[in-house]
Design a protein around this motif. Structure first.
Motif, PDB file in Angstrom:
ATOM      1  N   ASN A   1       0.217   4.200   1.043  1.00 10.37           N
ATOM      2  CA  ASN A   1       0.313   5.279   2.283  1.00 10.37           C
ATOM      3  C   ASN A   1       0.770   4.000   3.614  1.00 10.37           C
ATOM      4  O   ASN A   1       0.907   4.782   4.894  1.00 10.37           O
ATOM      5  CB  ASN A   1      -0.945   5.081   2.684  1.00 10.37           C
ATOM      6  CG  ASN A   1      -1.694   5.968   1.934  1.00 10.37           C
ATOM      7  OD1 ASN A   1      -1.432   7.393   1.554  1.00 10.37           O
ATOM      8  ND2 ASN A   1      -3.394   5.610   1.319  1.00 10.37           N
ATOM      9  N   LYS A   2       1.196   3.434   3.585  1.00  4.89           N
ATOM     10  CA  LYS A   2       2.076   2.352   4.419  1.00  4.89           C
ATOM     11  C   LYS A   2       3.469   2.037   4.199  1.00  4.89           C
ATOM     12  O   LYS A   2       4.191   2.178   4.892  1.00  4.89           O
ATOM     13  CB  LYS A   2       1.066   1.059   5.317  1.00  4.89           C
ATOM     14  CG  LYS A   2      -0.189   1.237   5.435  1.00  4.89           C
ATOM     15  CD  LYS A   2      -1.339   0.367   5.823  1.00  4.89           C
ATOM     16  CE  LYS A   2      -2.395   0.703   6.438  1.00  4.89           C
ATOM     17  NZ  LYS A   2      -3.068  -0.330   5.850  1.00  4.89           N
TER      18      LYS A   2
ATOM     19  N   SER B   1      -0.704  -1.630 -10.306  1.00  5.89           N
ATOM     20  CA  SER B   1      -1.487  -2.760  -9.559  1.00  5.89           C
ATOM     21  C   SER B   1      -1.496  -3.542 -10.154  1.00  5.89           C
ATOM     22  O   SER B   1      -1.576  -5.242  -9.016  1.00  5.89           O
ATOM     23  CB  SER B   1      -2.560  -1.698  -9.933  1.00  5.89           C
ATOM     24  OG  SER B   1      -3.821  -2.175  -9.389  1.00  5.89           O
TER      25      SER B   1
ATOM     26  N   ASP C   1       0.789  -0.828  -0.004  1.00 11.57           N
ATOM     27  CA  ASP C   1      -0.316  -0.114  -0.008  1.00 11.57           C
ATOM     28  C   ASP C   1       0.731   0.866  -0.048  1.00 11.57           C
ATOM     29  O   ASP C   1       1.797   1.228   0.825  1.00 11.57           O
ATOM     30  CB  ASP C   1      -0.880   0.300   1.573  1.00 11.57           C
ATOM     31  CG  ASP C   1      -2.098   1.018   1.035  1.00 11.57           C
ATOM     32  OD1 ASP C   1      -1.520   2.208   1.197  1.00 11.57           O
ATOM     33  OD2 ASP C   1      -3.765   1.006   0.629  1.00 11.57           O
TER      34      ASP C   1
ATOM     35  N   THR D   1      -1.277  -0.788  -3.893  1.00 13.91           N
ATOM     36  CA  THR D   1      -2.296  -0.491  -3.919  1.00 13.91           C
ATOM     37  C   THR D   1      -2.441   1.219  -3.694  1.00 13.91           C
ATOM     38  O   THR D   1      -1.601   1.700  -2.780  1.00 13.91           O
ATOM     39  CB  THR D   1      -3.359  -1.533  -3.064  1.00 13.91           C
ATOM     40  OG1 THR D   1      -2.545  -1.587  -1.733  1.00 13.91           O
ATOM     41  CG2 THR D   1      -3.291  -2.999  -3.108  1.00 13.91           C
ATOM     42  N   VAL D   2      -3.497   1.287  -3.119  1.00 12.18           N
ATOM     43  CA  VAL D   2      -3.406   2.520  -2.537  1.00 12.18           C
ATOM     44  C   VAL D   2      -4.976   2.531  -1.880  1.00 12.18           C
ATOM     45  O   VAL D   2      -6.571   2.114  -2.111  1.00 12.18           O
ATOM     46  CB  VAL D   2      -3.989   3.597  -3.468  1.00 12.18           C
ATOM     47  CG1 VAL D   2      -4.440   5.141  -2.452  1.00 12.18           C
ATOM     48  CG2 VAL D   2      -2.978   4.183  -4.407  1.00 12.18           C
ATOM     49  N   ASN D   3      -4.461   2.349  -0.098  1.00 13.11           N
ATOM     50  CA  ASN D   3      -6.110   2.233   0.444  1.00 13.11           C
ATOM     51  C   ASN D   3      -6.273   0.772   0.293  1.00 13.11           C
ATOM     52  O   ASN D   3      -7.198   0.434   0.392  1.00 13.11           O
ATOM     53  CB  ASN D   3      -7.531   3.109   1.425  1.00 13.11           C
ATOM     54  CG  ASN D   3      -6.353   4.539   1.214  1.00 13.11           C
ATOM     55  OD1 ASN D   3      -6.011   4.572   2.240  1.00 13.11           O
ATOM     56  ND2 ASN D   3      -7.556   5.867   1.192  1.00 13.11           N
ATOM     57  N   GLY D   4      -5.280  -0.332   0.221  1.00 14.23           N
ATOM     58  CA  GLY D   4      -5.817  -1.645  -0.114  1.00 14.23           C
ATOM     59  C   GLY D   4      -6.400  -1.756  -1.608  1.00 14.23           C
ATOM     60  O   GLY D   4      -7.023  -2.779  -1.483  1.00 14.23           O
ATOM     61  N   GLN D   5      -6.887  -0.720  -2.108  1.00 16.90           N
ATOM     62  CA  GLN D   5      -7.508  -1.045  -3.450  1.00 16.90           C
ATOM     63  C   GLN D   5      -6.682  -1.224  -4.689  1.00 16.90           C
ATOM     64  O   GLN D   5      -6.241  -0.377  -4.776  1.00 16.90           O
ATOM     65  CB  GLN D   5      -8.767   0.167  -3.700  1.00 16.90           C
ATOM     66  CG  GLN D   5      -9.403   0.367  -2.399  1.00 16.90           C
ATOM     67  CD  GLN D   5     -10.617  -0.992  -2.888  1.00 16.90           C
ATOM     68  OE1 GLN D   5     -11.026  -1.453  -3.745  1.00 16.90           O
ATOM     69  NE2 GLN D   5     -10.824  -1.184  -0.836  1.00 16.90           N
TER      70      GLN D   5
ATOM     71  N   GLU E   1      -2.003  11.312   3.700  1.00 23.63           N
ATOM     72  CA  GLU E   1      -1.782   9.888   2.806  1.00 23.63           C
ATOM     73  C   GLU E   1      -2.764  10.379   1.679  1.00 23.63           C
ATOM     74  O   GLU E   1      -3.566  10.855   1.253  1.00 23.63           O
ATOM     75  CB  GLU E   1      -3.216   9.063   3.756  1.00 23.63           C
ATOM     76  CG  GLU E   1      -1.838   8.711   4.841  1.00 23.63           C
ATOM     77  CD  GLU E   1      -2.731   7.832   5.346  1.00 23.63           C
ATOM     78  OE1 GLU E   1      -3.667   7.449   5.610  1.00 23.63           O
ATOM     79  OE2 GLU E   1      -2.335   6.691   6.464  1.00 23.63           O
TER      80      GLU E   1
END
Length: 122
Positions: free
Chosen positions: A24-25, A76, A22, A81-85, A53
């Motif tokens: 963000n993480k 992808s 992700d 991913t972005v926020n799990g998506q 974020e």
């Protein structure tokens, strides 16, 4: 028994190697591990993340130079991913429009009265 344990461990390692990262993480090393993300892009991602974020893929693409729909789809597919998506993209909208246009072009034209008259012999 030992073979089963070894096989289970191998499966866990395989799953971990394909784990999604992700934006963000992930750390710089995590991001660099994604095919298509090099040190310069991971630095851009980390610098942009300091401002806040990423909300979603469009936010990510707007804030990270060099990432448009095609690149986002590739990243992808590699596990980013972005926020799990995963990236869903708007690529389906132009494809749908092209398909609709093709359907319109492929529809047969209605025959007129002149077209339905039988041919006469000379």
């Amino acid at each position: 028994m030992f073979k089963k344990i070894l096989a289970a461990m191998a499966m866990l390692v395989a799953v971990a190697s394909f784990a999604a990262v992700d934006v963000n993480k992930g750390t710089a090393a995590d991001l660099d591990g994604i095919k298509g993300v090099g040190p310069s892009m991971s630095k851009r991602i980390l610098d942009a993340r300091k401002e806040g974020e990423f909300k979603d893929w469009p936010d990510f693409m707007q804030r990270i130079k060099g990432v448009k729909e095609k690149k986002a789809a590739k990243l992808s597919a590699e596990g980013l991913t972005v926020n799990g998506q995963a990236f869903a993209g708007q690529a389906s909208a132009p494809a749908t429009a092209k398909a609709a246009k093709a359907d319109t072009a492929a529809k047969p034209v209605k025959a007129t009265a002149a077209d339905t008259k039988p041919a006469t012999k000379p």
